[in-house]
Scaffold this active site. Sequence first.
Site, PDB file in Angstrom:
ATOM      1  N   LYS A   1       8.054  10.614 -89.821  1.00  0.00           N
ATOM      2  CA  LYS A   1       7.989   9.699 -90.993  1.00  0.00           C
ATOM      3  C   LYS A   1       8.773   8.521 -90.716  1.00  0.00           C
ATOM      4  CE  LYS A   1       6.975  13.978 -93.670  1.00  0.00           C
ATOM      5  NZ  LYS A   1       7.397  14.560 -94.796  1.00  0.00           N
TER       6      LYS A   1
ATOM      7  N   ARG B   1      12.629  30.990 -86.181  1.00  0.00           N
ATOM      8  CA  ARG B   1      13.050  30.455 -87.549  1.00  0.00           C
ATOM      9  C   ARG B   1      13.267  31.569 -88.350  1.00  0.00           C
ATOM     10  NH1 ARG B   1      14.838  26.409 -85.582  1.00  0.00           N
ATOM     11  NH2 ARG B   1      14.436  24.408 -86.282  1.00  0.00           N
TER      12      ARG B   1
ATOM     13  N   PRO C   1       4.598   9.480 -97.719  1.00  0.00           N
ATOM     14  CA  PRO C   1       3.792   9.085 -96.689  1.00  0.00           C
ATOM     15  C   PRO C   1       4.169   9.998 -95.378  1.00  0.00           C
ATOM     16  CG  PRO C   1       4.474   7.093 -97.340  1.00  0.00           C
ATOM     17  CD  PRO C   1       5.085   8.220 -98.038  1.00  0.00           C
TER      18      PRO C   1
END
Length: 284
Positions: free
Chosen positions: A61, A157, A2
């Site tokens: 999440k 990054r 999910p």
Amino acid sequence: MPELPEVETIRRGLARHLVGRRIGYAEVFHPRAVRRHSGGAADFTGRLIGRRIQAVLRRGKYLWFALDSDLALLAHLGMSGQFLLADAASPSPKHLRARFAFTDGDPELRFVDQRTFGGLTLAPLIADVPASISHIAPDILDVAFDEAEFHRRFTQRRTGVKRALLDQTLISGVGNIYADEALWRARLHYATPTVDISAATCRRLLAALRAVFRAALRAGGTSFDALYVNVNGQSGFFDRSLAVYGRAGQPCRRCGTAIVREPFMNRSSFRCPACQPVPRRPHW
């Protein structure tokens, strides 16, 4: 697993039914359900009895039940975790791992997890966030999300754009499905170097991500099987609206080119070769 829309759908359902209620009974049926709780199952259930649920909150999440005395019942659903509301007299589901009853009667709360990758733990709240997930970044629907700061950290990054989107310390709640969908909407290849993303392109990407999240929320999330359901056991239906994910060989909804599926980080990426061409300097 999910992602943000599915966890937020569950959070909303739990909040409607549980806020203000007091836990009268708790039971753990499988030790893996509380493996992240250092005190074990007996300590976990004992500390919950008598606690009142003050709010049901989420970051990315993760979701948690904010309890009185600055304590949180923190949950991660893993691959197949479900929170279901049911009357105590109804049959127990096959993979029931924990249940919580309330002093005011039904419905009770059940934690079901077929693959047992999810888990529950108790954690102290610090500034309204469980201490154990304080390193998780705000998600894009969070009022604390700062687009300019995100772009600054994003370009530092030095990786591919999809890898950066999946970094939960940079932005939370994004998984494989919605990363692919947002990149398609923003017309970006998943291997586009983050250092090449301008502020304007970053805003376009974030707008695409917000749009796909909100559309998925309206549809109740994405269900490919019975492993994701809401608190009433109902599946989401955003899978019917997916533009690229899971549609290899089917025509792009924008230009008609066949969608391709490519290996990515031990999983798959889906894209339109015409709308999302390989960049000059891909960062795989």
